[in-house]
Structure formats: C-alpha cells, structure tokens
Design an enzyme around this catalytic site. Structure first.
Site, short mmCIF file in Angstrom:
data_model
loop_
_atom_site.label_atom_id
_atom_site.label_comp_id
_atom_site.label_asym_id
_atom_site.label_seq_id
_atom_site.Cartn_x
_atom_site.Cartn_y
_atom_site.Cartn_z
N SER A 144 -5.47 4.14 -3.06
CA SER A 144 -4.11 4.30 -3.53
C SER A 144 -3.89 4.58 -4.90
O SER A 144 -4.55 3.69 -5.72
CB SER A 144 -3.33 3.31 -2.79
OG SER A 144 -1.95 3.15 -3.50
N TYR A 157 -2.49 -5.67 -1.73
CA TYR A 157 -2.84 -4.43 -1.23
C TYR A 157 -3.76 -3.67 -2.50
O TYR A 157 -4.78 -3.17 -1.74
CB TYR A 157 -1.39 -3.51 -1.05
CG TYR A 157 -1.80 -1.83 -0.61
CD1 TYR A 157 -2.23 -2.03 0.76
CD2 TYR A 157 -1.44 -0.96 -1.48
CE1 TYR A 157 -2.33 -0.58 1.26
CE2 TYR A 157 -1.73 0.24 -0.95
CZ TYR A 157 -2.04 0.57 0.48
OH TYR A 157 -2.46 1.62 0.88
#
Length: 249
Positions: A144, A157
């Site tokens: 990401s 995350y």
C-alpha cells in the site's frame, strides 16, 4: 498474448479474487487469455459471480475456497489447480484485511487478524508460489502507498504491508535462475469497499484531491498494472515496488 501453446493457456491464481481489486484483476487476466482461479475466503456467491462473468465473456475460470494463512488449505488449492490445468504461471496475492485506529487505541485482536492475513498469508501463498511457478511466471504481492504517506491511524496496517514489501524483495533474489519475476503493487487510495468502509464523504473527497490526477484510483487502474507485470512486457521488471497511486508520492 498469455498462451503457453496454441491450446494450453497460462494459468493464474488470484487470492481475494471475489471482490474489489482482486475481482477486477481476475477478470482482466481472463481477458488477457489466462485460465483464472479465483481464491476466496468465505463469500462463495461473489466468487461464483466472478467465474460467471469470466465464463460469459468466453474465458475459463474456477472458484476455490482457501484461507490464505492456512498452509494446508493453500497447498490443497495449488494441488487442485495443477491437477486441473497442469501447472501455475502467475500468482496474484490480493487478499488482505485492514483495521484503522491510532496505535494507542488499536485492538490487539485486530492487529493479530491483520498480521495473520496480510503477513502470514503472504508468506504461505508465497511458499506455494515459489515452489510451483513455472518458468516465465510471476508472483505479484500487494502492499500500500500508505507506507510512504505515514497517515495517522494506519500504523497497524502499514506495519503489515512493510513486512510484505520486505519479504517480496528478498524472494525476488531467492528466485535467481528460475525465470520467475517477483514484484509488489502498492496502490494509493482506491475506490474499493476495503478502502471506503467507515470513511465519511469529507475524508474521501480529501483523499481524491491528493493525487495530481485529482481522483481516487479504480480497481481497473490497479488490474492494469498487474496485467503488465504478469505479461511479456513486464518481464524486465523484477524485485520492485510499483506505487500505483496517481502521483501522491
């Protein structure tokens, strides 16, 4: 072209293939000529819809259920694919989970769930991929762009995705001599249920305004990057993190 021979298509496994980026990727690879295996965790109805869409468009697809973090289940899935199609050429590991909260408030059970799917899952899927991918193949993992943005609330995350990037770049070097590429796609804000869930309109609008292109990414944008890495034009890209984010960073 994705054909191995005139009658034997290349074979792709897409984890998390029933929704979002995974679904769009499965459909794109099928359009590219791959026989596609849609791995899903629990939503058979959505996985079956992907298979139906691919089949209706003239492609070949199969939905299989397997927890990406369960080494026995994933080994069985790869066994089934090899028995059905003769081998595996591309593995796209798109399955992932995300829980957002400041580090001080993040529930540790949620952290463990993210670690299990995003880190252990990447390791388990990667083990099967590197053992079985045929020459000329590709392993494509997902990270990401939040790693570079350092957005508050993303610590848990982002930590899992940092692990994904680290292991992927090492695996690329461990595959020396195998003629298999190993890369990471790191999307920016993309209009999927995973990203949009829990965000208000103001937050979404602010994210959409960040890239110079002034919009959120789409699953199709990301699927196009995967298609490039999986196909012949991407063969000289190896051991890289491609930040597909419209120019945010």
């Amino acid at each position: 072209m994705s054909e191995r021979t005139g009658t034997s298509p290349r074979v792709a496994i897409v984890t998390g293939g029933s929704r979002g980026i995974g679904r769009e990727t499965a459909e794109r690879l099928a359009a590219d000529g791959y026989a596609v295996v849609v791995d899903y965790a629990g939503n058979q109805a959505e996985a079956d819809k992907v298979v139906a869409a691919i089949t209706a468009a003239g492609g070949e697809a199969l939905a299989l259920r397997a927890d990406v973090a369960d080494e026995t289940a994933m080994a069985d899935l790869f066994d089934t694919v090899e028995a059905r199609f003769g081998g595996v050429d591309v593995v796209v590991h798109a399955a992932g989970v995300m829980t957002l909260a400041p580090l001080a408030d993040l529930d540790l059970d949620a952290l463990d769930r993210m670690h299990r799917t995003n880190v252990r899952g990447t390791f388990v899927v990667g083990q099967q991929a590197v053992r079985r991918l045929r020459a000329g193949g590709a392993l494509i993992n997902f990270s990401s762009s939040v790693l570079g943005l350092a957005i508050p609330g993303y610590s848990g995350y982002a930590a899992t995705k940092g692990a994904v990037e680290a292991m992927t770049l090492i695996v690329a070097r461990e595959m020396r001599g195998r003629d298999v590429t190993v890369n990471v796609v790191a999307p920016g804000p993309t209009a999927t249920a995973l990203y949009l869930d829990g965000k208000d309109e103001e937050t979404i609008a602010r994210a959409a305004a960040q890239p110079p292109l002034e919009r959120l990414g789409t699953p199709g944008d990301i699927a196009g990057v995967v298609s490039f890495l999986a196909g012949p034009d991407g063969r000289w890209v190896n051991g890289q993190v491609l930040r597909a984010n419209g120019g945010v960073i």
